[in-house]
Design a protein around this motif. Structure first.
Motif, mmCIF file in Angstrom:
data_model
loop_
_atom_site.group_PDB
_atom_site.id
_atom_site.type_symbol
_atom_site.label_atom_id
_atom_site.label_comp_id
_atom_site.label_asym_id
_atom_site.label_seq_id
_atom_site.Cartn_x
_atom_site.Cartn_y
_atom_site.Cartn_z
ATOM 1 N N VAL A 224 0.832 -1.203 0.000
ATOM 2 C CA VAL A 224 0.000 0.000 0.000
ATOM 3 C C VAL A 224 0.865 1.250 0.000
ATOM 4 O O VAL A 224 0.645 2.198 -0.761
ATOM 5 C CB VAL A 224 -0.946 -0.006 1.213
ATOM 6 C CG1 VAL A 224 -1.620 1.352 1.377
ATOM 7 C CG2 VAL A 224 -1.993 -1.099 1.063
ATOM 8 N N THR A 230 -2.339 4.331 -4.611
ATOM 9 C CA THR A 230 -3.012 3.740 -3.457
ATOM 10 C C THR A 230 -2.726 4.533 -2.197
ATOM 11 O O THR A 230 -3.617 4.771 -1.376
ATOM 12 C CB THR A 230 -2.563 2.278 -3.262
ATOM 13 O OG1 THR A 230 -2.768 1.552 -4.478
ATOM 14 C CG2 THR A 230 -3.332 1.618 -2.144
ATOM 15 N N ARG A 231 -1.475 4.945 -2.048
ATOM 16 C CA ARG A 231 -1.088 5.731 -0.871
ATOM 17 C C ARG A 231 -1.876 7.029 -0.804
ATOM 18 O O ARG A 231 -2.319 7.445 0.272
ATOM 19 C CB ARG A 231 0.411 6.025 -0.939
ATOM 20 C CG ARG A 231 0.971 6.707 0.290
ATOM 21 C CD ARG A 231 2.486 6.749 0.257
ATOM 22 N NE ARG A 231 2.987 7.549 -0.844
ATOM 23 C CZ ARG A 231 3.781 7.094 -1.805
ATOM 24 N NH1 ARG A 231 4.163 5.824 -1.807
ATOM 25 N NH2 ARG A 231 4.217 7.888 -2.763
ATOM 26 N N PHE A 234 -5.509 6.263 0.280
ATOM 27 C CA PHE A 234 -5.536 5.975 1.713
ATOM 28 C C PHE A 234 -5.357 7.252 2.525
ATOM 29 O O PHE A 234 -5.995 7.426 3.574
ATOM 30 C CB PHE A 234 -4.431 4.969 2.071
ATOM 31 C CG PHE A 234 -4.871 3.535 2.018
ATOM 32 C CD1 PHE A 234 -5.385 2.993 0.855
ATOM 33 C CD2 PHE A 234 -4.763 2.724 3.131
ATOM 34 C CE1 PHE A 234 -5.788 1.666 0.795
ATOM 35 C CE2 PHE A 234 -5.169 1.399 3.096
ATOM 36 C CZ PHE A 234 -5.685 0.864 1.924
ATOM 37 N N GLY A 238 -7.938 8.705 5.269
ATOM 38 C CA GLY A 238 -7.512 8.892 6.653
ATOM 39 C C GLY A 238 -7.700 10.314 7.137
ATOM 40 O O GLY A 238 -8.174 10.546 8.253
ATOM 41 N N VAL A 341 -13.862 5.934 -2.225
ATOM 42 C CA VAL A 341 -12.587 5.298 -1.889
ATOM 43 C C VAL A 341 -12.660 3.802 -2.154
ATOM 44 O O VAL A 341 -11.752 3.205 -2.755
ATOM 45 C CB VAL A 341 -12.221 5.592 -0.419
ATOM 46 C CG1 VAL A 341 -11.066 4.702 0.030
ATOM 47 C CG2 VAL A 341 -11.836 7.056 -0.255
ATOM 48 N N LEU A 345 -10.341 1.744 -5.024
ATOM 49 C CA LEU A 345 -9.464 0.633 -4.676
ATOM 50 C C LEU A 345 -9.925 -0.674 -5.317
ATOM 51 O O LEU A 345 -9.112 -1.495 -5.747
ATOM 52 C CB LEU A 345 -9.387 0.481 -3.155
ATOM 53 C CG LEU A 345 -8.747 1.661 -2.408
ATOM 54 C CD1 LEU A 345 -8.826 1.442 -0.905
ATOM 55 C CD2 LEU A 345 -7.296 1.843 -2.833
ATOM 56 N N THR A 357 -5.053 -5.242 -0.186
ATOM 57 C CA THR A 357 -5.320 -3.805 -0.072
ATOM 58 C C THR A 357 -6.696 -3.541 0.523
ATOM 59 O O THR A 357 -6.860 -2.694 1.406
ATOM 60 C CB THR A 357 -5.211 -3.127 -1.453
ATOM 61 O OG1 THR A 357 -3.894 -3.337 -1.975
ATOM 62 C CG2 THR A 357 -5.473 -1.634 -1.347
ATOM 63 N N VAL A 361 -8.351 -1.539 4.029
ATOM 64 C CA VAL A 361 -8.987 -0.298 3.610
ATOM 65 C C VAL A 361 -9.338 0.605 4.790
ATOM 66 O O VAL A 361 -9.328 1.833 4.664
ATOM 67 C CB VAL A 361 -10.253 -0.598 2.771
ATOM 68 C CG1 VAL A 361 -11.350 -1.196 3.614
ATOM 69 C CG2 VAL A 361 -10.749 0.654 2.051
ATOM 70 N N TYR A 362 -9.631 0.030 5.950
ATOM 71 C CA TYR A 362 -9.995 0.847 7.105
ATOM 72 C C TYR A 362 -8.797 1.173 8.006
ATOM 73 O O TYR A 362 -8.971 1.828 9.024
ATOM 74 C CB TYR A 362 -11.072 0.145 7.926
ATOM 75 C CG TYR A 362 -12.482 0.432 7.442
ATOM 76 C CD1 TYR A 362 -12.735 1.428 6.512
ATOM 77 C CD2 TYR A 362 -13.561 -0.289 7.932
ATOM 78 C CE1 TYR A 362 -14.013 1.694 6.069
ATOM 79 C CE2 TYR A 362 -14.853 -0.024 7.491
ATOM 80 C CZ TYR A 362 -15.073 0.969 6.562
ATOM 81 O OH TYR A 362 -16.342 1.236 6.126
ATOM 82 N N PRO A 364 -6.354 3.356 7.599
ATOM 83 C CA PRO A 364 -6.221 4.802 7.823
ATOM 84 C C PRO A 364 -7.275 5.331 8.786
ATOM 85 O O PRO A 364 -7.006 6.270 9.548
ATOM 86 C CB PRO A 364 -6.402 5.396 6.421
ATOM 87 C CG PRO A 364 -6.130 4.296 5.477
ATOM 88 C CD PRO A 364 -6.564 3.042 6.171
#
Length: 418
Positions: A224, A230-231, A234, A238, A341, A345, A357, A361-362, A364
């Motif tokens: 990730v 992806t970063r 996320f 977050g 989101v 993803l 990934t 997902v949660y 963050p």
């Protein structure tokens, strides 16, 4: 991190009807939302009943809200790996059973330290949503993916809507204590454990991870972090949740300020929290459908900016009804943010990294759930409105930055196009 395809196991997805799995997981997520929302909605009242008042209560509300994520967040990557290696179904059932124990412990708490310990244990139930999302992704037709993910995403907001309403009925209608509210959630959680066990089949990922659990967990996190697209997704998730968690613990206190008599307070809290969450639940599938047509990123930017504006306005609402309205719009915006989101993803991450990934997902949100309330407990020293204003500024800034980067950002899909 190594992984091997397993055709026989992935064929389980063809034996599990996606509609049936969506219903089972939707109800499971709904019940979790009911219980957690009741803890957040009635925490200030519960602390008052235990003798915690004034400035101490304001600090306790923030600190206690962060305790939810202290124990559970570090375990989330491990639950995802265990689910992919061994059994997604077992990990989800584990979460429901833990919920039942935790909500029963909250119901039995009589002292602040007992409540703190019980709230901290809520974190042990984390890690199931990403696993359910990954399983739904593996069985859902591609053409329906955005809408189905948004429908699943609506389950938690509906739970957050129903939970305070149930609490209001139990306390103001049936004249029972708050402990009865939490006990009912414990019973419902036992029911969802049975539902998952009897009403769903095991859905194995397309790629089964091989190797030690810790190495796989760190590999998933590294995957990730190493992918720029992806970063970025996320990070947006977050930051938006951090802002939400800064302000949300203090919504019941805003209601208290407007309900000066104390009569029907639980019902007023249910009106604000419940109406808001219900709006989010209803709008989330619509956001998913719009995202399928015009793009998830464009909808995400709009939801961030709208959400930031309305959360900053919440503490200035002059009546409970107007507070409920601003909370309603913000909940709709946050539900759409989550759906976008999930959609990004689920569609843009390559298949070999998709399950790992989505399992994370949660993550963050859990980190933000720890930091956000603590930050709120500090900021609230400048007045009850300040957490909301700061949260709004954070969300608006995130939306503007994302909008400015859209033209030159490297999407996650780049990695998937090879």
């Amino acid at each position: 991190m190594t992984a091997t395809p397993s055709a026989p196991r992935s064929s389980d997805a063809h034996r599990q009807d996606w509609r049936a799995l969506l219903v089972v997981f939707w109800l499971t997520s709904l019940v979790e939302g009911i219980g957690v929302s009741q803890v957040f909605a009635f925490l200030p009242q519960y602390l008052s009943q235990m003798g915690v008042t004034g400035a101490d209560r304001l600090r306790f509300v923030g600190v206690f809200s962060s305790l939810v994520f202290v124990v559970g967040a570090p375990l989330v990557p491990l639950w995802g790996v265990w689910a992919d290696k061994y059994s997604r179904k077992a990990v989800i059932i584990r979460s429901s059973l833990v919920e039942a124990v935790v909500f029963a412990a909250v119901a039995l708490s009589h002292e602040p330290w007992q409540l703190a310990l019980s709230v901290m244990l809520i974190g042990l139930q984390l890690g199931n949503t990403g696993v359910m999302l990954a399983a739904i992704r593996d069985v859902t037709p591609q053409r329906r993916l955005g809408t189905v993910i948004a429908l699943f995403g609506a389950s938690a907001p509906i739970g957050f809507a129903v939970g305070p309403v149930i609490g209001g009925i139990v306390v103001d209608g049936l004249h029972l204590g708050l402990s009865s509210v939490f006990a009912s959630s414990a019973a419902l959680s036992l029911g969802t454990a049975a539902l998952v066990a009897l009403g769903s089949r095991e859905v194995r990922p397309q790629v089964i991870p091989q190797g030690p659990v810790l190495r796989l967990a760190f590999g998933a996190i590294r995957g990730v972090i190493s992918d720029p697209g992806t970063r970025r997704v996320f990070a947006v998730f977050g930051v938006s949740f951090l802002a939400t968690q800064m302000a949300r613990p203090y919504v019941p206190i805003l209601v208290e300020r407007l309900n000066t008599t104390g009569v029907g307070l639980a019902s007023d809290i249910a009106l604000v929290a419940g109406t808001a969450a219900l709006a989010g639940a209803l709008v989330s599938p619509l956001g998913g459908a719009i995202g399928d047509r015009i793009g998830f990123r464009a909808v995400l930017v709009g939801a961030l900016i709208v959400g930031g504006v309305v959360i900053a306005l919440e503490p200035f609402a002059p009546t409970v009804a107007l507070l409920a309205l601003t909370a309603l719009v913000f909940a709709a915006a946050t539900a759409i943010i989550s759906a976008m989101v999930f959609g990004l993803l689920a569609t843009e991450v390559p298949p070999e990294r998709r399950s790992a990934t989505l399992n994370l997902v949660y993550l963050p949100l859990y980190g933000a759930g720890l930091v956000g309330p603590l930050a709120g407990s500090v900021v609230v020293g400048g007045g009850i409105a300040l957490p909301f204003v700061v949260a709004g500024a954070i969300v608006i800034s995130t939306g503007i930055i994302l909008a400015l980067r859209r033209g030159r950002a490297t999407p996650v899909a780049t990695a998937a196009s090879g």
